[in-house]
Design a protein around this motif. Structure first.
Motif, PDB file in Angstrom:
ATOM      1  N   SER A  23     -12.849  -1.200  11.669  1.00 50.04           N
ATOM      2  CA  SER A  23     -12.259  -1.231  12.861  1.00 50.04           C
ATOM      3  C   SER A  23     -11.083  -1.097  13.570  1.00 50.04           C
ATOM      4  O   SER A  23     -10.033  -0.821  12.617  1.00 50.04           O
ATOM      5  CB  SER A  23     -11.560  -3.085  13.454  1.00 50.04           C
ATOM      6  N   LYS A  24     -10.377  -0.562  14.675  1.00 55.27           N
ATOM      7  CA  LYS A  24      -9.895   0.315  14.929  1.00 55.27           C
ATOM      8  C   LYS A  24      -8.479  -1.047  14.345  1.00 55.27           C
ATOM      9  O   LYS A  24      -7.440  -0.315  14.215  1.00 55.27           O
ATOM     10  CB  LYS A  24      -9.392  -0.033  16.449  1.00 55.27           C
ATOM     11  N   GLU A  25      -8.785  -2.109  14.866  1.00 55.26           N
ATOM     12  CA  GLU A  25      -7.378  -2.272  14.142  1.00 55.26           C
ATOM     13  C   GLU A  25      -6.879  -2.515  12.689  1.00 55.26           C
ATOM     14  O   GLU A  25      -6.174  -2.521  11.808  1.00 55.26           O
ATOM     15  CB  GLU A  25      -7.080  -4.642  14.643  1.00 55.26           C
ATOM     16  N   GLY A  26      -8.279  -2.739  11.969  1.00 54.82           N
ATOM     17  CA  GLY A  26      -8.556  -2.644  10.258  1.00 54.82           C
ATOM     18  C   GLY A  26      -7.687  -1.347  10.247  1.00 54.82           C
ATOM     19  O   GLY A  26      -6.863  -0.634   9.166  1.00 54.82           O
ATOM     20  N   LYS A  27      -8.001  -0.411  10.340  1.00 52.49           N
ATOM     21  CA  LYS A  27      -7.550   0.653  10.533  1.00 52.49           C
ATOM     22  C   LYS A  27      -6.332   1.410  10.677  1.00 52.49           C
ATOM     23  O   LYS A  27      -5.333   1.988   9.374  1.00 52.49           O
ATOM     24  CB  LYS A  27      -8.208   1.967  10.510  1.00 52.49           C
ATOM     25  N   ILE A  28      -5.235   0.379  11.656  1.00 53.79           N
ATOM     26  CA  ILE A  28      -4.092   0.619  11.887  1.00 53.79           C
ATOM     27  C   ILE A  28      -3.191  -0.010  10.539  1.00 53.79           C
ATOM     28  O   ILE A  28      -2.776   0.637   9.388  1.00 53.79           O
ATOM     29  CB  ILE A  28      -3.808   0.392  13.035  1.00 53.79           C
ATOM     30  N   ILE A  29      -3.842  -0.837  10.303  1.00 59.72           N
ATOM     31  CA  ILE A  29      -2.887  -2.448   9.018  1.00 59.72           C
ATOM     32  C   ILE A  29      -2.971  -0.657   7.554  1.00 59.72           C
ATOM     33  O   ILE A  29      -2.336  -1.512   7.078  1.00 59.72           O
ATOM     34  CB  ILE A  29      -3.632  -3.541   9.211  1.00 59.72           C
ATOM     35  N   ASP A  30      -4.361  -0.919   7.462  1.00 63.73           N
ATOM     36  CA  ASP A  30      -4.914  -0.129   6.478  1.00 63.73           C
ATOM     37  C   ASP A  30      -3.940   0.837   5.914  1.00 63.73           C
ATOM     38  O   ASP A  30      -3.122   0.860   5.005  1.00 63.73           O
ATOM     39  CB  ASP A  30      -6.235  -0.064   6.226  1.00 63.73           C
ATOM     40  N   ALA A  31      -3.886   1.475   7.230  1.00 64.40           N
ATOM     41  CA  ALA A  31      -2.778   3.031   7.153  1.00 64.40           C
ATOM     42  C   ALA A  31      -0.925   2.674   6.936  1.00 64.40           C
ATOM     43  O   ALA A  31      -0.525   2.878   6.558  1.00 64.40           O
ATOM     44  CB  ALA A  31      -2.739   3.804   7.959  1.00 64.40           C
ATOM     45  N   ILE A  32      -0.996   1.809   7.394  1.00 61.74           N
ATOM     46  CA  ILE A  32       0.585   0.721   7.531  1.00 61.74           C
ATOM     47  C   ILE A  32       0.869   0.278   5.597  1.00 61.74           C
ATOM     48  O   ILE A  32       1.565   0.694   5.810  1.00 61.74           O
ATOM     49  CB  ILE A  32       0.903   0.449   8.171  1.00 61.74           C
ATOM     50  N   VAL A  33      -0.054  -0.434   5.362  1.00 62.56           N
ATOM     51  CA  VAL A  33      -0.005  -0.738   4.118  1.00 62.56           C
ATOM     52  C   VAL A  33       0.165   0.529   3.095  1.00 62.56           C
ATOM     53  O   VAL A  33       0.912   0.252   2.054  1.00 62.56           O
ATOM     54  CB  VAL A  33      -0.806  -1.693   3.655  1.00 62.56           C
ATOM     55  N   ASP A  34      -0.561   1.677   3.179  1.00 63.38           N
ATOM     56  CA  ASP A  34      -0.555   2.739   2.703  1.00 63.38           C
ATOM     57  C   ASP A  34       0.609   3.730   2.936  1.00 63.38           C
ATOM     58  O   ASP A  34       1.192   3.735   1.349  1.00 63.38           O
ATOM     59  CB  ASP A  34      -1.916   3.201   2.978  1.00 63.38           C
ATOM     60  N   ILE A  35       1.889   3.262   3.941  1.00 65.48           N
ATOM     61  CA  ILE A  35       2.567   4.161   3.867  1.00 65.48           C
ATOM     62  C   ILE A  35       3.556   3.331   3.642  1.00 65.48           C
ATOM     63  O   ILE A  35       4.543   3.588   2.511  1.00 65.48           O
ATOM     64  CB  ILE A  35       3.239   4.467   5.887  1.00 65.48           C
ATOM     65  N   LEU A  36       3.648   1.261   3.373  1.00 71.53           N
ATOM     66  CA  LEU A  36       4.765   0.514   2.801  1.00 71.53           C
ATOM     67  C   LEU A  36       4.493   1.164   1.326  1.00 71.53           C
ATOM     68  O   LEU A  36       5.956   1.202   0.934  1.00 71.53           O
ATOM     69  CB  LEU A  36       4.299  -0.297   2.925  1.00 71.53           C
ATOM     70  N   ASP A  37       3.296   0.958   0.679  1.00 66.10           N
ATOM     71  CA  ASP A  37       3.194   1.917  -0.491  1.00 66.10           C
ATOM     72  C   ASP A  37       3.586   3.444  -1.189  1.00 66.10           C
ATOM     73  O   ASP A  37       4.232   2.749  -1.641  1.00 66.10           O
ATOM     74  CB  ASP A  37       2.071   1.506  -1.413  1.00 66.10           C
ATOM     75  N   ASP A  38       3.844   4.222  -0.590  1.00 63.24           N
ATOM     76  CA  ASP A  38       4.282   5.050   0.206  1.00 63.24           C
ATOM     77  C   ASP A  38       6.147   5.048  -0.359  1.00 63.24           C
ATOM     78  O   ASP A  38       6.617   6.074  -0.976  1.00 63.24           O
ATOM     79  CB  ASP A  38       3.997   6.298   0.546  1.00 63.24           C
ATOM     80  N   MET A  39       6.512   4.115   0.807  1.00 62.00           N
ATOM     81  CA  MET A  39       8.056   3.851   1.496  1.00 62.00           C
ATOM     82  C   MET A  39       8.253   3.027   0.005  1.00 62.00           C
ATOM     83  O   MET A  39       9.309   3.199  -0.916  1.00 62.00           O
ATOM     84  CB  MET A  39       8.151   3.107   2.395  1.00 62.00           C
ATOM     85  N   ALA A  40       7.550   2.208  -0.684  1.00 65.36           N
ATOM     86  CA  ALA A  40       8.077   1.482  -2.062  1.00 65.36           C
ATOM     87  C   ALA A  40       7.822   2.557  -3.368  1.00 65.36           C
ATOM     88  O   ALA A  40       9.004   2.550  -4.517  1.00 65.36           O
ATOM     89  CB  ALA A  40       7.020   0.696  -1.985  1.00 65.36           C
ATOM     90  N   ASP A  41       7.119   2.977  -3.666  1.00 59.41           N
ATOM     91  CA  ASP A  41       7.482   4.687  -4.076  1.00 59.41           C
ATOM     92  C   ASP A  41       8.553   5.104  -4.603  1.00 59.41           C
ATOM     93  O   ASP A  41       9.769   5.572  -5.391  1.00 59.41           O
ATOM     94  CB  ASP A  41       6.131   5.688  -4.558  1.00 59.41           C
ATOM     95  N   GLU A  42       8.413   5.767  -3.082  1.00 62.23           N
ATOM     96  CA  GLU A  42       9.888   6.649  -3.217  1.00 62.23           C
ATOM     97  C   GLU A  42      11.252   5.654  -3.080  1.00 62.23           C
ATOM     98  O   GLU A  42      11.996   5.894  -3.969  1.00 62.23           O
ATOM     99  CB  GLU A  42      10.119   7.169  -0.935  1.00 62.23           C
ATOM    100  N   ILE A  43      11.776   4.391  -2.873  1.00 59.28           N
ATOM    101  CA  ILE A  43      12.627   3.759  -2.791  1.00 59.28           C
ATOM    102  C   ILE A  43      13.044   3.341  -4.153  1.00 59.28           C
ATOM    103  O   ILE A  43      13.814   3.270  -4.911  1.00 59.28           O
ATOM    104  CB  ILE A  43      12.897   2.128  -2.075  1.00 59.28           C
TER     105      ILE A  43
END
Length: 103
Positions: A23-43
């Motif tokens: 869904s539209k909302e699901g795609k956005i939330i999934d992308a946000i979680v992916d970004i959070l995962d990348d940020m956690a790796d960088e941190i």
């Protein structure tokens, strides 16, 4: 709980809930979680770098202490200032070791 663990938990919740990522909302939330995962790796990498820098700074401090002891032939910095000109380390101008901020 570390950031990386929190993101992994969030991903697990999404999978457990069978979150609809089509869904539209699901795609956005999934992308946000992916970004959070990348940020956690960088941190995590930054924390590793910071730890390495602290260790390096401690080594430099110890080496500098050895050089100061050898150069000034003193065992304790406070003893040097007491013998030098009856001053303290914060305000010593007579020794020439502490530079005046006004210069």
């Amino acid at each position: 709980m570390e950031i990386k663990n929190k993101v992994a938990h969030l991903k697990g919740l999404m999978e457990g809930m069978e979150f609809d990522t089509s869904s539209k909302e699901g795609k956005i939330i999934d992308a946000i979680v992916d970004i959070l995962d990348d940020m956690a790796d960088e941190i995590e990498l930054m924390y590793d770098d910071i730890d390495s820098l602290y260790e390096y700074a401690d080594e430099l401090d110890a080496d500098l202490g050895d050089v100061e002891s050898e150069l000034f032939e003193i065992d304790d910095e406070d003893d040097y200032f007491d013998e030098c000109c009856d001053c303290d380390a914060e305000s010593c101008e007579g020794c020439g070791l502490i530079e005046d901020d006004a210069e």
